[in-house]
Write an enzyme that holds these catalytic residues in place. Structure first.
Site, mmCIF file in Angstrom:
data_model
loop_
_atom_site.group_PDB
_atom_site.id
_atom_site.type_symbol
_atom_site.label_atom_id
_atom_site.label_comp_id
_atom_site.label_asym_id
_atom_site.label_seq_id
_atom_site.Cartn_x
_atom_site.Cartn_y
_atom_site.Cartn_z
ATOM 1 N N LYS A 62 47.438 38.660 42.916
ATOM 2 C CA LYS A 62 47.464 39.825 42.010
ATOM 3 C C LYS A 62 46.728 41.012 42.636
ATOM 4 C CE LYS A 62 45.504 37.533 38.567
ATOM 5 N NZ LYS A 62 45.358 36.198 39.191
ATOM 6 N N ARG A 117 45.051 37.676 29.131
ATOM 7 C CA ARG A 117 44.932 36.339 29.692
ATOM 8 C C ARG A 117 44.992 35.256 28.631
ATOM 9 N NH1 ARG A 117 42.146 37.182 34.762
ATOM 10 N NH2 ARG A 117 41.352 35.288 35.655
ATOM 11 N N ARG A 124 39.491 32.837 50.701
ATOM 12 C CA ARG A 124 39.379 34.288 50.470
ATOM 13 C C ARG A 124 37.991 34.796 50.855
ATOM 14 N NH1 ARG A 124 41.005 36.310 44.810
ATOM 15 N NH2 ARG A 124 39.837 34.457 44.249
ATOM 16 N N ARG A 147 33.523 34.939 47.204
ATOM 17 C CA ARG A 147 33.227 35.126 45.777
ATOM 18 C C ARG A 147 32.557 33.869 45.245
ATOM 19 N NH1 ARG A 147 38.472 37.296 42.610
ATOM 20 N NH2 ARG A 147 38.003 35.604 41.184
ATOM 21 N N ARG A 183 39.477 26.966 37.175
ATOM 22 C CA ARG A 183 40.157 28.227 36.845
ATOM 23 C C ARG A 183 41.667 28.022 36.735
ATOM 24 N NH1 ARG A 183 38.021 31.438 41.622
ATOM 25 N NH2 ARG A 183 39.606 32.973 41.068
#
Ligand code: AP5
Ligand code: MG
Ligand code: ZN
Length: 209
Positions: free
Chosen positions: A13, A88, A123, A156, A167
């Site tokens: 996203k 969400r 990431r 992160r 998640r």
């Protein structure tokens, strides 16, 4: 143009958002980015949100809705926005509707679970400008250093494997029902997000042009 980007953690996203907002000249609003900024600055909102984010849980609806409602009232949103990570939950989507926050198109980026974990755990993000990298798929030219601004790139805090798995589960139970919700409204487009980021971008542009 008022667009919602829907998709599980690591779907791409944030990666896709950059090109979309440039092409259509709209504002990028990522609720995750806003929360992370608040956490970093130690605001009351950040303190509340951190407890949920660290566990991979959703921040309570009331907090998120108030935040987005406030953000969309700002002047720069008049000509359009790209919502990344909101709504969400069905509750958030219904609240949007009641509060008159418009949605023209929903882009649903679909990626298989196995791919998602690897994307999120690999990431890296720039501490300063927020640019997103990946250790294998989009490495920085110099290890640990942002190509764009030269600052340090970090992981992160919610990208550790167990939190990512949580998640993804939360996405499946809380957010995935929104696919049906927007299907009934007839304004959702499904995009296969397994492809190379550039290919995904072209498909999104084709859907929005
Ligand atoms: P948020 O920040 O929104 O996180 P998320 O939804 O889990 O999504 P991510 O940012 O992890 O993934 P992404 O889809 O943006 O992927 P990216 O482009 O970075 O939310 C974080 C937390 O905030 C939530 O857990 C919750 O606690 C809270 N929150 C936020 N909004 C909320 C709301 N509305 N309600 C309640 N709580 C809320 O890509 C991932 C990696 O893959 C990168 O390394 C990238 O380089 C790489 N990559 C991207 N595309 C490709 C590709 N096509 N091929 C190969 N690699 C790729
Ligand atoms: Mg993101
Ligand atoms: Zn940077």
């Amino acid at each position: 143009m008022k667009v919602v980007l829907l998709g599980p953690p690591g779907a791409g996203k944030g990666t896709q958002a950059t090109g979309i907002v440039e092409r259509y000249n709209i504002v990028h609003i990522s609720t995750g980015d806003i929360f992370r900024k608040n956490v970093k600055e130690g605001t009351p909102l950040g303190k509340q949100a951190k407890a949920y984010m660290d566990k991979g849980e959703l921040v309570p609806d009331e907090l998120v809705i108030a935040l987005v409602q406030d953000r969309l009232k700002q002047d720069d949103c008049k000509d359009g926005y790209l919502l990344d990570g909101f709504p969400r939950t069905t509750f958030q989507a219904e609240a949007m509707e009641k509060l008159g926050m418009a949605v023209d198109k929903v882009i649903d980026i679909q990626v298989g679970k196995d791919v998602l974990v690897g994307r999120a755990t690999g990431r890296r993000v720039c501490k300063k400008c927020g640019e997103t990298y990946h250790v294998s798929f989009r490495p920085t030219k110099v290890e640990g250093v942002c190509d764009k601004c030269g600052a340090e790139v970090i992981q992160r805090s919610d990208d550790e494997e167990a939190t990512v798995a949580r998640r993804i589960d939360v996405y499946l139970s809380e957010t995935a029902p929104l696919v049906d919700y927007y299907e009934k409204k007839g304004n959702i487009v499904h995009i296969n997000g397994d492809d190379d980021a550039k290919v995904v971008q072209e498909k999104i542009f084709a859907a929005l042009d």
